[in-house]
Design a protein around this motif. Structure first.
Motif, PDB file in Angstrom:
ATOM      1  N   PRO A  22       0.811  -1.225   0.000  1.00  0.00           N
ATOM      2  CA  PRO A  22       0.000   0.000   0.000  1.00  0.00           C
ATOM      3  C   PRO A  22       0.846   1.279   0.000  1.00  0.00           C
ATOM      4  N   GLY A  23       0.537   2.149  -0.978  1.00  0.00           N
ATOM      5  CA  GLY A  23       1.173   3.455  -1.038  1.00  0.00           C
ATOM      6  C   GLY A  23       2.554   3.486  -1.644  1.00  0.00           C
ATOM      7  N   LYS A  24       3.110   2.332  -1.983  1.00  0.00           N
ATOM      8  CA  LYS A  24       4.490   2.304  -2.474  1.00  0.00           C
ATOM      9  C   LYS A  24       4.586   2.697  -3.947  1.00  0.00           C
ATOM     10  N   TRP A  25       3.574   2.320  -4.724  1.00  0.00           N
ATOM     11  CA  TRP A  25       3.691   2.448  -6.182  1.00  0.00           C
ATOM     12  C   TRP A  25       2.787   3.566  -6.702  1.00  0.00           C
ATOM     13  N   ALA A  26       3.401   4.644  -7.167  1.00  0.00           N
ATOM     14  CA  ALA A  26       2.676   5.748  -7.780  1.00  0.00           C
ATOM     15  C   ALA A  26       2.690   5.578  -9.297  1.00  0.00           C
ATOM     16  N   ARG A  27       1.716   6.178  -9.967  1.00  0.00           N
ATOM     17  CA  ARG A  27       1.662   6.070 -11.427  1.00  0.00           C
ATOM     18  C   ARG A  27       2.931   6.632 -12.069  1.00  0.00           C
ATOM     19  N   GLU A  28       3.459   7.728 -11.495  1.00  0.00           N
ATOM     20  CA  GLU A  28       4.651   8.350 -12.071  1.00  0.00           C
ATOM     21  C   GLU A  28       5.855   7.413 -11.990  1.00  0.00           C
ATOM     22  N   THR A  29       5.939   6.679 -10.870  1.00  0.00           N
ATOM     23  CA  THR A  29       7.041   5.726 -10.701  1.00  0.00           C
ATOM     24  C   THR A  29       6.969   4.639 -11.759  1.00  0.00           C
ATOM     25  N   ILE A  30       5.776   4.116 -11.961  1.00  0.00           N
ATOM     26  CA  ILE A  30       5.597   3.043 -12.939  1.00  0.00           C
ATOM     27  C   ILE A  30       5.811   3.557 -14.358  1.00  0.00           C
ATOM     28  N   ASN A  31       5.389   4.802 -14.616  1.00  0.00           N
ATOM     29  CA  ASN A  31       5.594   5.385 -15.946  1.00  0.00           C
ATOM     30  C   ASN A  31       7.071   5.491 -16.269  1.00  0.00           C
ATOM     31  N   ARG A  32       7.888   5.939 -15.305  1.00  0.00           N
ATOM     32  CA  ARG A  32       9.336   6.024 -15.510  1.00  0.00           C
ATOM     33  C   ARG A  32       9.924   4.632 -15.724  1.00  0.00           C
ATOM     34  N   TRP A  33       9.398   3.683 -15.014  1.00  0.00           N
ATOM     35  CA  TRP A  33       9.843   2.301 -15.107  1.00  0.00           C
ATOM     36  C   TRP A  33       9.563   1.730 -16.503  1.00  0.00           C
ATOM     37  N   ILE A  34       8.323   1.944 -16.981  1.00  0.00           N
ATOM     38  CA  ILE A  34       7.933   1.436 -18.298  1.00  0.00           C
ATOM     39  C   ILE A  34       8.788   2.049 -19.403  1.00  0.00           C
ATOM     40  N   LYS A  35       9.114   3.345 -19.250  1.00  0.00           N
ATOM     41  CA  LYS A  35       9.891   4.044 -20.277  1.00  0.00           C
ATOM     42  C   LYS A  35      11.393   3.797 -20.145  1.00  0.00           C
ATOM     43  N   GLY A  36      11.778   2.967 -19.170  1.00  0.00           N
ATOM     44  CA  GLY A  36      13.185   2.635 -19.014  1.00  0.00           C
ATOM     45  C   GLY A  36      14.010   3.703 -18.338  1.00  0.00           C
ATOM     46  N   LYS A  37      13.367   4.668 -17.679  1.00  0.00           N
ATOM     47  CA  LYS A  37      14.088   5.751 -17.013  1.00  0.00           C
ATOM     48  C   LYS A  37      14.426   5.422 -15.560  1.00  0.00           C
ATOM     49  N   ALA A  38      13.922   4.306 -15.073  1.00  0.00           N
ATOM     50  CA  ALA A  38      14.217   3.875 -13.705  1.00  0.00           C
ATOM     51  C   ALA A  38      14.171   2.364 -13.650  1.00  0.00           C
ATOM     52  N   SER A  39      14.867   1.813 -12.660  1.00  0.00           N
ATOM     53  CA  SER A  39      14.879   0.362 -12.484  1.00  0.00           C
ATOM     54  C   SER A  39      14.011  -0.008 -11.301  1.00  0.00           C
ATOM     55  N   PRO A  40      13.107  -0.955 -11.484  1.00  0.00           N
ATOM     56  CA  PRO A  40      12.209  -1.329 -10.384  1.00  0.00           C
ATOM     57  C   PRO A  40      12.928  -2.114  -9.296  1.00  0.00           C
ATOM     58  N   SER A  41      12.436  -1.991  -8.097  1.00  0.00           N
ATOM     59  CA  SER A  41      12.966  -2.763  -6.978  1.00  0.00           C
ATOM     60  C   SER A  41      11.785  -3.471  -6.311  1.00  0.00           C
ATOM     61  N   PHE A  42      11.723  -4.797  -6.503  1.00  0.00           N
ATOM     62  CA  PHE A  42      10.607  -5.576  -5.984  1.00  0.00           C
ATOM     63  C   PHE A  42      10.999  -6.347  -4.730  1.00  0.00           C
TER      64      PHE A  42
END
Length: 440
Positions: A22-42
């Motif tokens: 809860p609260g960890k994943w914002a749309r902006e974070t995922i958008n950067r992730w999808i576009k390859g501008k950030a690396s996800p940490s699961f």
């Protein structure tokens, strides 16, 4: 995993992940992730849940009974029917980017054994000037894998017959290459001509038969005959045309579609085939609308007082004029009207009754909690046969608006499961005959 994320919009994926973190994943974070501008940490927990989103398949190239292509695929309703009898999808074409997301989120599309195409005209070269028929067929043969069955829910467009005699006089193309040019059925016909599948299934709205004064349907049947195929029930003249199938035989929704099934004449497997026999696959026990509805629904699906008042007033006005326009209110035992692609606008064709009392004053009830509600996208999935309550959940990786459009444009899955079962023995027989002929 990155390809999986591209199938989901940011909001839907954020909502999904936030169920577990809860609260960890914002749309902006995922958008950067999808576009390859950030690396996800699961976390391990999150990663396992993401793996659950990957589509699976029980049909492999080794186990497949036959191969098929899925044209104008939408969200794969016809595909599901033919996978249910052991078919392997080797080629998909769908131009709408949101429908592509839903399709890829729900169907195994291994690039080693499956080709995904966005615009079928890039395959058939139908919009390129100066391309000969032979060049077009050669290109199709390179781009489209060999297959046994062609499936297509093609859009309905009028054919212009003007200029046919002039083209004939000039020695130019004739037959279907002339009569159907400029329509998307033309692209279907070119692929059938080039690949010669043993069978096809074409789906369209009921009004295809009367479209453009009947000219459209006449040209389609002539074209399929010219291509060497026998269309089932082609000459049927009665009121209950078996080519027009109403989904209410399978699920509680009045939804009529025309289904054209054809087999290659030279394989001689078409004799005696009729869609009247689909009645063998009607459910023995009818499915109630109530069984498809969720027990708990978000309040956002309840009509606002303003919208409900508008729909109610609109219906009353037309009722006074003797018209049948208005909303469709349903209960647990209803057969719903046809779910349309415009459902996202106001939901008026299928509104779930929540206890509105038409004998009491409208105004005194308006602010109460018993205003009707829309179906949720998940309920639409059940009404269209993509999923069942509590099992086989269909993934919806797009906004509610896009989901409503997709389900409204789709087919009722059990209808095409029945069509596939009816065709299955003849498809398998035709495949064997065709293989034997090629070997000989």
């Amino acid at each position: 995993m990155h390809k999986l994320l591209q199938s989901w919009d940011q909001k839907s994926l954020a909502n999904y992940l936030n169920q577990f973190s809860p609260g960890k994943w914002a749309r902006e974070t995922i958008n950067r992730w999808i576009k390859g501008k950030a690396s996800p940490s699961f976390t391990h927990h999150e990663y396992q849940h993401l793996l659950d989103l990957l589509p699976e398949t029980s049909v492999t190239p080794e186990s497949a009974a036959f191969r098929f292509v899925d044209l104008f695929a939408g969200i794969g309703g016809i595909r599901r029917g033919f996978e249910s009898v052991g078919g392997l999808c080797v080629f998909t074409s769908e131009w709408n980017k949101f429908a592509q997301r839903t399709y890829k989120a729900n169907y195994h599309c291994d690039p080693e054994h499956h080709v995904f195409n966005s615009d079928i005209r890039s395959v058939t070269l139908s919009q390129q000037q100066g391309i000969s028929e032979q060049q077009a067929y050669q290109h199709i043969n390179r781009e489209v894998p060999d297959h046994d069955v062609l499936l297509a829910g093609f859009p309905c467009q009028p054919f212009s017959l003007a200029g046919v005699s002039k083209k004939n006089a000039l020695g130019r193309v004739h037959g279907f290459e002339c009569q159907t040019q400029g329509t998307l059925f033309f692209d279907v016909a070119r692929i059938i001509k080039a690949k010669q599948p043993v069978a096809f299934v074409l789906e369209n709205v009921k009004n295809l038969k009367s479209h453009d004064g009947g000219k459209t349907f006449e040209v389609i049947l002539q074209t399929l005959d010219e291509l060497g195929y026998e269309v089932a029930d082609k000459q049927y003249q009665g009121k209950q045309d078996p080519k027009i199938i109403d989904a209410q035989h399978f699920l509680p929704q009045h939804r009529e579609r025309i289904v054209l099934v054809g087999f290659r004449k030279d394989l001689n497997v078409h004799q005696g085939f009729s869609l009247t026999d689909i009645a063998r696959f009607f459910p023995k026990q009818s499915v109630s609308l109530g069984s498809l509805l969720s027990e708990v629904v978000d309040s956002k699906y309840v009509l606002t007082p303003k919208l409900w008042q508008y729909l109610f007033t609109y219906a009353q006005k037309h009722k006074a004029k003797g018209n049948g326009f208005g909303f469709g209110l349903v209960n647990n035992n209803s057969v719903a009207r046809t779910l349309s692609a415009r459902y996202y606008k106001d939901g008026s064709e299928i509104l779930v009754d929540r206890g509105w009392d038409f004998n009491r004053s409208f105004e005194e009830q308006l602010e109460s909690g018993n205003r009707p509600r829309r179906l949720t996208p998940e309920e639409c999935a059940r009404l269209m046969g993509f999923s069942k309550p509590g099992e086989n959940q269909f993934k919806i990786p797009v906004s509610d608006t896009q989901a409503y459009k997709q389900f409204g444009n789709s087919v009722v899955v059990p209808v095409f499961e029945a069509v596939a079962k009816l065709m299955e023995p003849r498809i398998l027989n035709a495949v064997q005959i065709a293989k034997s002929a090629n070997v000989a």
